[in-house]
Design a protein around this motif. Structure first.
Motif, PDB file in Angstrom:
ATOM      1  N   LEU A 143       0.941  -1.216  -0.064  1.00 17.14           N
ATOM      2  CA  LEU A 143       0.007   0.053  -0.318  1.00 17.14           C
ATOM      3  C   LEU A 143       0.888   1.142  -0.026  1.00 17.14           C
ATOM      4  CD1 LEU A 143      -2.777   1.684   0.476  1.00 17.14           C
ATOM      5  CD2 LEU A 143      -2.155   1.395   3.143  1.00 17.14           C
ATOM      6  N   TYR A 144       0.741   2.037  -1.042  1.00 21.73           N
ATOM      7  CA  TYR A 144       1.396   3.339  -1.142  1.00 21.73           C
ATOM      8  C   TYR A 144       0.195   4.350  -0.536  1.00 21.73           C
ATOM      9  CZ  TYR A 144       5.008   1.263  -3.991  1.00 21.73           C
ATOM     10  OH  TYR A 144       5.943   0.779  -4.816  1.00 21.73           O
ATOM     11  N   GLY A 145       0.465   4.862   0.687  1.00 17.37           N
ATOM     12  CA  GLY A 145      -0.625   5.560   1.147  1.00 17.37           C
ATOM     13  C   GLY A 145      -0.279   6.984   1.085  1.00 17.37           C
ATOM     14  N   GLN A 146      -1.356   7.781   0.809  1.00 14.73           N
ATOM     15  CA  GLN A 146      -1.280   8.959   0.710  1.00 14.73           C
ATOM     16  C   GLN A 146      -1.663   9.604   2.054  1.00 14.73           C
ATOM     17  OE1 GLN A 146      -3.349  10.610  -2.488  1.00 14.73           O
ATOM     18  NE2 GLN A 146      -2.930  12.867  -2.013  1.00 14.73           N
ATOM     19  N   LEU A 155       4.331  -1.139   3.282  1.00 11.46           N
ATOM     20  CA  LEU A 155       3.779  -0.103   3.511  1.00 11.46           C
ATOM     21  C   LEU A 155       4.618   1.093   3.088  1.00 11.46           C
ATOM     22  CD1 LEU A 155       1.661  -0.002   6.871  1.00 11.46           C
ATOM     23  CD2 LEU A 155       0.969  -0.640   4.419  1.00 11.46           C
ATOM     24  N   ALA A 156       4.366   2.051   2.234  1.00 12.49           N
ATOM     25  CA  ALA A 156       4.895   3.430   2.008  1.00 12.49           C
ATOM     26  C   ALA A 156       4.232   4.611   1.894  1.00 12.49           C
ATOM     27  CB  ALA A 156       5.704   3.114   0.761  1.00 12.49           C
ATOM     28  N   ASP A 157       4.611   5.716   2.035  1.00 11.88           N
ATOM     29  CA  ASP A 157       3.898   6.936   1.979  1.00 11.88           C
ATOM     30  C   ASP A 157       4.362   7.707   0.675  1.00 11.88           C
ATOM     31  OD1 ASP A 157       6.053   8.290   2.708  1.00 11.88           O
ATOM     32  OD2 ASP A 157       4.996   9.461   4.412  1.00 11.88           O
ATOM     33  N   HIS A 158       3.990   8.960   0.487  1.00 15.05           N
ATOM     34  CA  HIS A 158       4.015   9.472  -0.676  1.00 15.05           C
ATOM     35  C   HIS A 158       4.949  10.781  -0.660  1.00 15.05           C
ATOM     36  CE1 HIS A 158       1.272   7.799  -4.143  1.00 15.05           C
ATOM     37  NE2 HIS A 158       0.378   7.194  -2.714  1.00 15.05           N
ATOM     38  N   ARG A 159       5.541  10.826   0.389  1.00 18.16           N
ATOM     39  CA  ARG A 159       6.395  12.024   0.563  1.00 18.16           C
ATOM     40  C   ARG A 159       7.391  12.078  -0.379  1.00 18.16           C
ATOM     41  NH1 ARG A 159       7.718  12.748   6.072  1.00 18.16           N
ATOM     42  NH2 ARG A 159       5.585  11.793   6.560  1.00 18.16           N
ATOM     43  N   ALA A 195      -5.851   8.630   1.270  1.00 17.51           N
ATOM     44  CA  ALA A 195      -6.095   7.786  -0.030  1.00 17.51           C
ATOM     45  C   ALA A 195      -4.991   6.785  -0.016  1.00 17.51           C
ATOM     46  CB  ALA A 195      -6.303   8.560  -1.283  1.00 17.51           C
ATOM     47  N   GLY A 196      -4.961   6.272  -1.284  1.00 21.39           N
ATOM     48  CA  GLY A 196      -3.753   4.977  -1.355  1.00 21.39           C
ATOM     49  C   GLY A 196      -3.851   4.412  -2.742  1.00 21.39           C
ATOM     50  N   ILE A 197      -2.691   3.672  -2.899  1.00 21.32           N
ATOM     51  CA  ILE A 197      -2.478   3.025  -4.233  1.00 21.32           C
ATOM     52  C   ILE A 197      -2.069   1.640  -3.866  1.00 21.32           C
ATOM     53  CG2 ILE A 197      -1.106   2.664  -6.168  1.00 21.32           C
ATOM     54  CD1 ILE A 197      -2.856   4.302  -7.116  1.00 21.32           C
ATOM     55  N   PHE A 198      -2.559   0.710  -4.227  1.00 16.21           N
ATOM     56  CA  PHE A 198      -2.315  -0.663  -3.833  1.00 16.21           C
ATOM     57  C   PHE A 198      -1.926  -1.423  -5.028  1.00 16.21           C
ATOM     58  CE2 PHE A 198      -2.784  -5.210  -3.546  1.00 16.21           C
ATOM     59  CZ  PHE A 198      -2.243  -5.430  -2.152  1.00 16.21           C
TER      60      PHE A 198
END
Ligand SMILES: Cc1cc2nc3c(=O)[nH]c(=O)nc-3n(C[C@H](O)[C@H](O)[C@H](O)COP(=O)(O)OP(=O)(O)OC[C@H]3O[C@@H](n4cnc5c(N)ncnc54)[C@H](O)[C@@H]3O)c2cc1C
Length: 474
Positions: free
Chosen positions: A143-146, A295-299, A190-193
């Motif tokens: 999951l790339y979570g925003q 998991l990762a975020d979008h920064r 939000a996120g992208i999986f």
């Protein structure tokens, strides 16, 4: 240069160690058969320099194609001592950057590369089964979570492109509720999986590759740093204790290749930091992080985190060190500030985990190209090939890269050597210009992230630098 902000206070990290927690664990579980240093002069069909994933996959692919080949692999330390034994263990696809890849190489060629990398994720399980390798593989996606509106979401052009090519299911957009059902960070908006990611214990993968190539007759010499390369036929690779006369040479010594004039402007050497917590399996269940999804975020300096098999969290990101001229030694490898920044990411994403103990911190060098993509070249001598610049995404691309390098060394013209990454790198400015340029970019990325975390606007100078860098790295 310091970054404004008080940090997510109270997070304590241990002193940054010289060796990763992964490598300590892998060596304690199984040190493997001894691979003494090279002595005397030996002949080889192929000499590989570097016992990270790029070198080990190349050795594997060579023995797969030509079982009788005499292959010698020289490693300065122990196999897995570089980035390969120190990373996040995200065996990942490149769908998230497919827009940039296609802008660079054109749609058809870009998709060939992204597909080769994406396919390699699924191939790892079969490889482990075939060779009885336990690398703690979990193919459960990421999951790339925003984590807030300030984080830029996925590139809409990339999503449209995948859709157009019938690959729409490779990246699935999630709303906040769906993202929180994957792992319940209150930060997700939000996120992208993508299902195309596996987590592994990276040092165990490096050590298992070492075992398999040894079983196949590759001569692996640890404690054997290449100190000179003499071009010719044969080419001669020298170490302090001996030399290898080889028909073909493959250079796969990662960030350390920066010291070689051929690659001095090919990449900058970044240093990434990771920390690992004490085992906290129940706490992770309590924050709704079930299974082994990554998991990762979008920064800009994204946080990436995953579980270990004994219920810890390993997390990296938030900032990065930079080695002047590629010198990989000293303070750049032991920044407590950068280790703490990585640890703070866990508490920022999951405030309920405040107070968990971090038990180990480490760092590792990365060969960062301008495009973030690796490059594969044959030097003018014709029998020396290099695969470098894996840029923080090397787990999967070194697997594909091993096929490319094996084909180059064997002189085979196949689909691997026609991949668009088989080309010289875009050059970066020479030192002393490069260090300040990249450092300013890192400052701008980190400052923007810190402002976003605190709900503040990005300082105009940082915003301007980020936008210039976005154009420069395309
Ligand atoms: C903290 C961190 C986190 C990361 N997370 C991820 C991730 O989650 N997913 C991902 O895809 N990528 C990640 N990466 C990047 C990834 O680890 C690398 O791209 C990959 O390991 C590169 O492999 P390599 O074989 O090219 O280099 P390395 O693994 O660095 O191997 C090079 C080897 O060459 C040896 N060597 C150096 N000089 C010589 C010499 N003169 N003679 C002989 N041997 C020499 C070194 O000792 C080393 O073992 C991360 C990297 C770091 C540092």
């Amino acid at each position: 240069m310091s970054v404004a902000g008080e940090g997510w206070d109270g997070v304590q990290v241990p002193v940054v160690g010289a060796r990763s927690w992964w490598l300590d664990e892998a060596l304690a579980a199984d040190p493997g058969e001894p691979c003494p240093p090279l002595t005397g002069t030996v002949d080889a069909d192929v000499c590989i320099v570097g016992g990270g994933f790029a070198g080990l996959w190349t050795a594997y692919e060579l023995t797969e194609r030509e079982p009788g080949l005499a292959v010698v692999l020289l490693e300065a330390g122990v196999c897995g001592a570089g980035g390969s034994g120190a990373n996040g263990g995200f065996f990942s696809s490149s769908w998230m950057s497919v827009g940039d890849i296609c802008r660079r190489f054109g749609e058809q060629a870009g998709l060939r590369w992204a597909t080769a990398v994406g396919d390699a994720v699924g191939e790892l399980g079969a490889w482990c089964e075939r060779h009885g390798a336990d690398v703690e593989l979990h193919h459960e996606g990421i999951l790339y979570g925003q984590a807030g509106e300030w984080q830029v979401g996925p590139d809409p052009a990339a999503l449209a492109l995948l859709e157009r090519h019938g690959l729409g299911e490779r990246l699935r957009a999630l709303d906040a509720g769906e993202a929180r059902r994957v792992a319940d960070s209150p930060r997700w908006t939000a996120g992208i999986f993508t299902p195309d990611l596996a987590t592994v214990q990276p040092a165990k993968l490096a050590r298992e590759l070492r075992r398999v190539v040894l079983e196949r007759g590759v001569r692996v010499c640890e404690g054997s740093r290449m100190v000179a390369l003499r071009h010719g036929r044969p080419a001669v690779v020298e170490t302090a204790g001996g030399s290898v006369r080889a028909a073909q040479v493959v250079l796969a010594h990662g960030a350390w290749a920066a010291g070689q004039p051929d690659f001095a402007r090919a990449f900058a050497v970044g240093v990434d930091y990771m920390v690992v917590t004490e085992p906290i399996p129940e706490l992770l269940e309590s924050v709704g992080w079930h299974g082994h999804v990554g998991l990762a975020d979008h920064r800009q300096m994204l946080y990436y985190l995953r579980k270990t098999d004994d219920g810890r969290v390993a997390i990296g990101g938030g900032g990065m060190g930079l080695a002047f001229g590629g010198g990989i030694a000293g303070r750049v490898l032991s920044s407590q500030r950068l280790a703490r920044l990585a640890a703070e990411g866990l508490v920022w994403l999951f405030p309920a985990l405040a107070g968990v103990r971090f038990e180990h911190a480490w760092s590792g060098p990365m060969d960062m190209t301008r495009s973030g993509l690796p490059f594969f070249v044959t030097l003018p001598a014709g029998n020396v090939h290099a695969g470098l610049g894996f840029s923080g995404h090397g787990l999967t691309s070194t697997k594909v890269g091993g096929r490319i390098l094996a084909a180059l060394a064997l002189g085979v013209d196949d689909e691997h050597v026609r991949l668009p990454v088989v080309r010289p790198p875009d050059l970066l400015p020479p030192e002393p210009l490069r260090w300040p340029m990249v450092r300013i970019a890192e400052w701008a990325y980190e400052t923007s992230d810190r402002a976003g975390e605190r709900g503040r606007r990005r300082p105009p100078l940082a915003a301007a630098v980020v936008s210039i860098m976005e154009r420069y790295t395309r």
